[in-house]
Scaffold this motif. Sequence first.
Motif, PDB file in Angstrom:
ATOM      1  N   ASN A 305       0.824  -1.198   0.000  1.00 51.69           N
ATOM      2  CA  ASN A 305       0.000   0.000   0.000  1.00 51.69           C
ATOM      3  C   ASN A 305       0.859   1.249   0.000  1.00 51.69           C
ATOM      4  O   ASN A 305       1.914   1.285   0.628  1.00 51.69           O
ATOM      5  N   ASN A 306       0.396   2.257  -0.699  1.00 52.25           N
ATOM      6  CA  ASN A 306       1.087   3.531  -0.771  1.00 52.25           C
ATOM      7  C   ASN A 306       0.349   4.523   0.117  1.00 52.25           C
ATOM      8  O   ASN A 306      -0.877   4.599   0.071  1.00 52.25           O
ATOM      9  N   TYR A 307       1.068   5.285   0.904  1.00 58.43           N
ATOM     10  CA  TYR A 307       0.470   6.231   1.833  1.00 58.43           C
ATOM     11  C   TYR A 307       0.875   7.632   1.383  1.00 58.43           C
ATOM     12  O   TYR A 307       1.714   8.279   1.997  1.00 58.43           O
ATOM     13  N   ASN A 308       0.244   8.109   0.292  1.00 55.74           N
ATOM     14  CA  ASN A 308       0.653   9.377  -0.291  1.00 55.74           C
ATOM     15  C   ASN A 308       0.393  10.560   0.631  1.00 55.74           C
ATOM     16  O   ASN A 308       1.039  11.594   0.495  1.00 55.74           O
ATOM     17  N   LEU A 309      -0.550  10.420   1.547  1.00 56.53           N
ATOM     18  CA  LEU A 309      -0.813  11.502   2.487  1.00 56.53           C
ATOM     19  C   LEU A 309       0.417  11.770   3.353  1.00 56.53           C
ATOM     20  O   LEU A 309       0.800  12.923   3.584  1.00 56.53           O
ATOM     21  N   VAL A 310       1.057  10.706   3.829  1.00 49.93           N
ATOM     22  CA  VAL A 310       2.286  10.849   4.610  1.00 49.93           C
ATOM     23  C   VAL A 310       3.416  11.369   3.735  1.00 49.93           C
ATOM     24  O   VAL A 310       4.185  12.255   4.136  1.00 49.93           O
ATOM     25  N   THR A 311       3.521  10.836   2.524  1.00 48.30           N
ATOM     26  CA  THR A 311       4.602  11.253   1.628  1.00 48.30           C
ATOM     27  C   THR A 311       4.525  12.740   1.316  1.00 48.30           C
ATOM     28  O   THR A 311       5.542  13.444   1.327  1.00 48.30           O
ATOM     29  N   SER A 312       3.332  13.236   1.058  1.00 43.67           N
ATOM     30  CA  SER A 312       3.179  14.659   0.758  1.00 43.67           C
ATOM     31  C   SER A 312       3.545  15.521   1.956  1.00 43.67           C
ATOM     32  O   SER A 312       4.190  16.571   1.814  1.00 43.67           O
ATOM     33  N   LEU A 313       3.142  15.099   3.147  1.00 43.68           N
ATOM     34  CA  LEU A 313       3.503  15.855   4.351  1.00 43.68           C
ATOM     35  C   LEU A 313       5.005  15.828   4.590  1.00 43.68           C
ATOM     36  O   LEU A 313       5.605  16.835   4.993  1.00 43.68           O
ATOM     37  N   LEU A 314       5.633  14.692   4.351  1.00 42.56           N
ATOM     38  CA  LEU A 314       7.086  14.605   4.497  1.00 42.56           C
ATOM     39  C   LEU A 314       7.790  15.556   3.539  1.00 42.56           C
ATOM     40  O   LEU A 314       8.795  16.192   3.897  1.00 42.56           O
ATOM     41  N   ASN A 315       7.276  15.656   2.319  1.00 43.72           N
ATOM     42  CA  ASN A 315       7.875  16.589   1.360  1.00 43.72           C
ATOM     43  C   ASN A 315       7.752  18.030   1.845  1.00 43.72           C
ATOM     44  O   ASN A 315       8.679  18.832   1.686  1.00 43.72           O
ATOM     45  N   LEU A 316       6.620  18.362   2.445  1.00 42.32           N
ATOM     46  CA  LEU A 316       6.417  19.728   2.904  1.00 42.32           C
ATOM     47  C   LEU A 316       7.219  20.055   4.160  1.00 42.32           C
ATOM     48  O   LEU A 316       7.399  21.228   4.484  1.00 42.32           O
ATOM     49  N   THR A 317       7.716  19.048   4.885  1.00 40.53           N
ATOM     50  CA  THR A 317       8.598  19.339   6.022  1.00 40.53           C
ATOM     51  C   THR A 317       9.947  19.866   5.559  1.00 40.53           C
ATOM     52  O   THR A 317      10.737  20.346   6.379  1.00 40.53           O
ATOM     53  N   LYS A 318      10.224  19.771   4.272  1.00 36.40           N
ATOM     54  CA  LYS A 318      11.486  20.289   3.732  1.00 36.40           C
ATOM     55  C   LYS A 318      11.330  21.708   3.202  1.00 36.40           C
ATOM     56  O   LYS A 318      12.255  22.258   2.606  1.00 36.40           O
ATOM     57  N   SER A 319      10.162  22.311   3.412  1.00 36.53           N
ATOM     58  CA  SER A 319       9.904  23.660   2.914  1.00 36.53           C
ATOM     59  C   SER A 319      10.808  24.665   3.617  1.00 36.53           C
ATOM     60  O   SER A 319      11.110  24.528   4.811  1.00 36.53           O
ATOM     61  N   PRO A 320      11.242  25.718   2.912  1.00 34.43           N
ATOM     62  CA  PRO A 320      12.011  26.773   3.576  1.00 34.43           C
ATOM     63  C   PRO A 320      11.158  27.653   4.495  1.00 34.43           C
ATOM     64  O   PRO A 320      11.703  28.412   5.295  1.00 34.43           O
ATOM     65  N   ASP A 321       9.849  27.547   4.386  1.00 34.41           N
ATOM     66  CA  ASP A 321       8.937  28.311   5.239  1.00 34.41           C
ATOM     67  C   ASP A 321       8.692  27.545   6.532  1.00 34.41           C
ATOM     68  O   ASP A 321       8.120  26.452   6.529  1.00 34.41           O
ATOM     69  N   GLY A 322       9.132  28.104   7.657  1.00 30.48           N
ATOM     70  CA  GLY A 322       9.004  27.410   8.936  1.00 30.48           C
ATOM     71  C   GLY A 322       7.576  27.125   9.330  1.00 30.48           C
ATOM     72  O   GLY A 322       7.283  26.109   9.963  1.00 30.48           O
TER      73      GLY A 322
END
Length: 814
Positions: A305-322
């Motif tokens: 199973n793919n958990y894209n909801l977690v993957t998308s949130l993980l990607n956004l933790t790398k944002s330069p905006d705190g």
Amino acid sequence: MRQSLSVIKRPLCLGSLRPLLVRTRHRLAREVPPCPKWSVYETSNLDRGGGNRKKKIEEFSRSSREKLVQSKNKMFSKFTSILQHAVEALAPSLPLQEDFVYHWKAITHYYIETSDDKAPVTDTNIPSHLEQMLDILTQEEGERESGETGPCMEYLLHHKILETLYTLGKADCPPGMKQQVLTFYTKLLAHIRQPLLPHINVHRPVQKLVRLCGDVLAAPTENEEIQFLCIVCAKLKQDPYLVNFFLENKTKKPELRSPGRAESVKAPDTGQSLTGEQAGGPEEPQAAAAASTSSPTSNNNNNSNNYNLVTSLLNLTKSPDGRIVVKACEGLMLLVSLPEPAAAKCIIENTELCELLTDRLVSFYKALPQSLDPLDIETVEAVNWGLDVYNQKEDAAVFTGKRALISFLSWLDYCDQLIKEANKLAATVMAKAVRERFFVSVMEPQLMQTSEVGILTSTALLNRIIRQVTSEALLQEMVYFLLGEEKDAETPATVAQTPLRHRLIEHCDHLSDEISIMTLRLFEHLIQKPNEHILHSLVLRSLEERNYLENKPQEEREPLENGQPHDAVDLEEDPLFGDDLSPDSRLSGSDWLSSSPPQSPDHSKSDGKTEVHKIVNSFLCLVPDEAKSSNHVEGTGYDTYLRDAHRQFRDFCGVCQRWDWRGNPKPFEKCNLDNPFFEGHFLKVLFDRMGRILDQPYDVNLQVTAVLSKLSLLPHPHLHEYLLDPYISLAPGCRSLFSVIVRVVGDLMLRIHRIPDFTPKLLLVRKRLLGLEPEGINIDHMTLLEGVIVLEEFCKELAAIAFVKYHATAASSP
């Protein structure tokens, strides 16, 4: 209906708006410059002057025409919007469904009629129509009974409006449409109270939109993306079973490893580049749960199973905006706390959550300066992830590295809270990942190094980590990292079985007093943590068989006068121990009041109060009168320790309440007394340090006695017997805390007579330590005098602890 209505409206609306139309046309004529015209002469000159100039003029002319068209479109679009709002304001109200359909068709007509797909969406009426649709849906729900679906919502679901909007948002046509679609989805899920996600025409487009989030770092739609993802997480928190809709079938099989190393599984293909049709629809909840609960080794023939909801949130933790990072972390915390086993298993096996936690923890730790003042580490303000305030100038003014230290401690706090809130399965795997990828790989080499500066800094950081960790799973893994997992009794041959444990205990008796104090402080904090293995590993496993006791028959033992030392003074008449003890000194209603051991056969009395007086007196009379100085200073008596002992014992009882500690010592006949007694590495070092109390620095002595007093407060019968019962008959070659202090006092008696004016000097040193006398000339034998004062205070503290524990036992007995 719409056509007939427009016939009614037109004369009224156009008549009232005709002046506005005329003014708008005149303004357009003034603002738009005329196209340049070239005479025949000029054109011929251009031809003769060369093709390049002509080409440039043609490009300029074409650009001017395009700008003119765009300007006209923009102006007329605004005019059309004004006209439309005016018409709608003057028109009679329509049924909600017709109004809803009208706004949706207005959006679709835009795509049919427009020829300019480069104009931003804000120059169109689409945002206004979407807002109107949301208002209609909200109004419709408010007018109906709870849970009833109205015709507008039925129309949205039946005509797959969310699917269409997803397609438009993915294409971002016109530019900015993705932002509008995200906002529409977010407000729809937030404002509509009835459950929408169970509908296939809702959760399927929501899944697809989730895949678009976090796809591009620092995208202009990040704020809308994180708002959308967080509202989806909040909805799943309300109805956890819905998470099964978001465990999507993967088209690629991940590289699976053994179950024990689930946290090390490589991140699978996230499917970000796949369309909804390529990625496949969601599984039914039952099928998803069944597929995800199978063991990793049995999944070789099944899609994971793919958990894209977690993957998308993980990607956004790398944002330069705190702010985006904090919101993404909050979303992850909501997802890991879901009770569904399928979701927990998917998080730890098919996402990079464990890698993100540990990699960022390692990077923050490595960014710390090689040398930090232990006092700065210990006293830096308490951190709370996501709430620390960044002020580089102020941080640098306090001490170098403060910002890096706060960043590390903040992320550690997030890891700790995430594991604390997580599903038990996910929490265990995440905690093991932190242990293996951070503690073992990064911290252990720092603690095992030989550089004194490095040892001091890393030990101070470890001490701060111990104080900060509160999650049960992470604390357990940290304890196993520090002390090992062995449960059998220690022997001198197995002391070094766990190298890090051995090294840390040895550091309690290091040549560097700073390292000794910091390591002792580390163990002081460690033994107060709510983890039974800490106390079992350090002390209890060595006392389990009570083989510190004499194994001879009663008649062969050396008798004691009245069951106590010959020089003991009976305190039975002392009013301090009367029954009028204040209620604050009693422990009422605690199950652990009975945890102290009963009187041993050697000194059992019918009057328990008399017995505790003898025990208290044994500690109070250990230090001879000529070596006492507290009776010359007000407010330093034995009674000052009673309240602290009561509070600390109550706290320890609360910590130990859920552990299976028997109220009475193990029956003597069931103990294996034949094995030689070994006090254990930890108690050996503490007793060795205690034996040198007259020759050690004052700060070292304070820390050694602090650790021993914490151990004495523990409500375990064997530990109580070994540390606080002066009357036990020790086996040959064994020592207890009482016997160690007796030897120290014997050494003190030999030294007192060699020091002139011993008593006045002792009193002066005490007053200086209390701040009652200013610092003056140096005093000879300062270390010994300070050691005597610590020894006297420690004996009073032990007496208070013994009294509180025995009094608690008497108060709880029927």
